[in-house]
Design an enzyme around this catalytic site. Structure first.
Site, PDB file in Angstrom:
ATOM      1  N   ASP A 192     -62.105  36.544 -23.615  1.00 30.18           N
ATOM      2  CA  ASP A 192     -62.757  35.344 -24.154  1.00 30.18           C
ATOM      3  C   ASP A 192     -62.882  34.295 -23.051  1.00 30.18           C
ATOM      4  O   ASP A 192     -62.132  34.322 -22.068  1.00 30.18           O
ATOM      5  CB  ASP A 192     -61.934  34.748 -25.301  1.00 30.18           C
ATOM      6  CG  ASP A 192     -61.833  35.702 -26.477  1.00 30.18           C
ATOM      7  OD1 ASP A 192     -62.704  36.588 -26.596  1.00 30.18           O
ATOM      8  OD2 ASP A 192     -60.883  35.554 -27.258  1.00 30.18           O
TER       9      ASP A 192
HETATM   10  N1  URA Z   1     -57.850  39.308 -27.572  1.00 33.01           N
HETATM   11  C1  URA Z   1     -58.385  38.083 -27.760  1.00 33.01           C
HETATM   12  O1  URA Z   1     -58.267  37.492 -28.827  1.00 33.01           O
HETATM   13  N2  URA Z   1     -59.049  37.525 -26.745  1.00 33.01           N
HETATM   14  C2  URA Z   1     -59.182  38.085 -25.524  1.00 33.01           C
HETATM   15  O2  URA Z   1     -59.775  37.499 -24.635  1.00 33.01           O
HETATM   16  C3  URA Z   1     -58.608  39.357 -25.338  1.00 33.01           C
HETATM   17  C4  URA Z   1     -57.955  39.948 -26.382  1.00 33.01           C
END
Ligand code: URA
Length: 235
Positions: free
Chosen positions: A103
């Site tokens: 993310d």
């Molecule tokens: N899980 C998440 O919620 N975000 C990420 O960036 C990676 C795994």
């Protein structure tokens, strides 16, 4: 591939600078001087030299990045800086892409490569490649959460997760944990904690399969994988 692309990829400058080298008659293919930037060469069959020095060709690039928050795990984006924007032009010539997504606000280990086969193997749900995250959680993380994650929790869309291994490092109003999961659903870690009524406030990926984030890497920095790291990842 085109001769100018090959030379640019291998670090002999931009396409414009490569043109200059060709003009200077510095480039030979199988011992013949070549001035045509668009000439198609097969670097595995033909010998390319620049000022007599053999150009060793590598097709693939494998980079470990310490992704900073605020940057998108994509090759291009209309609004935000991407992880590819952080690479130097030489690395960008290889047209690499991030293997999987973190993310925008997540930091940590990101593999960047142009090796589609390796990326496919690492991302394939069938291969169960484990990914370990460190996270800070708003809320007291408990033994019940360990059991729930181990058994699988139901996400907001009804999907029941495969067993995840939760380790509590600190259980408090703000808890610290490590979580290893073998799948990569969208926002998975955040949604797993939502499923047990808690909120991820900081998330960092520590490892993916055998590949472990090099803590020497400053945020936003990257380096090539070592031969050992690459061999272990391909196994
Ligand atoms: N899980 C998440 O919620 N975000 C990420 O960036 C990676 C795994």
């Amino acid at each position: 591939m085109r001769l100018d692309k090959l030379l640019a990829n291998m670090g002999y400058g931009s396409r414009k600078e490569v043109k200059q080298l060709l003009k200077e008659k510095a480039v030979r293919v199988d011992d013949a001087v070549v001035k045509d930037a668009a000439m198609k060469v097969d670097p595995e069959q033909q010998i390319v030299t620049v000022y007599g020095e053999r150009v060793e060709y590598t097709e693939f690039i494998y980079l470990m990045m310490h992704k900073p928050p605020g940057v998108i795990s994509a090759t291009e984006d209309k609004y935000d800086q991407t992880v590819i924007d952080l690479l130097d032009p030489l690395a960008q010539h290889f047209e690499p892409f991030p293997v999987g997504r973190l993310d925008k606000d997540t930091e940590g280990l990101l593999l960047i490569t142009n090796d589609g086969q390796l990326a496919h193997n690492l991302l394939s749900p069938k291969k169960h490649v484990p990914k370990t995250y460190f996270a800070r959680i708003e809320g007291v993380v408990t033994e019940e959460d360990i059991t729930a994650f181990h058994e699988g929790v139901t996400l907001d869309d009804g999907y029941v997760t495969k067993p995840g291994e939760l380790v509590i490092l600190k259980s408090d109003v703000i808890s610290e944990i490590e979580l290893t999961i073998q799948e990569g659903k969208f926002h998975q870690v955040k949604r797993m904690f939502e499923a047990v009524g808690k909120k991820v406030i900081y998330l960092k990926r520590l490892s993916m399969g055998s590949l472990v984030l090099d803590e020497e890497l400053e945020m936003g920095d990257y380096r090539e994988l070592t031969l050992e790291e690459l061999a272990a990842l391909k196994n």
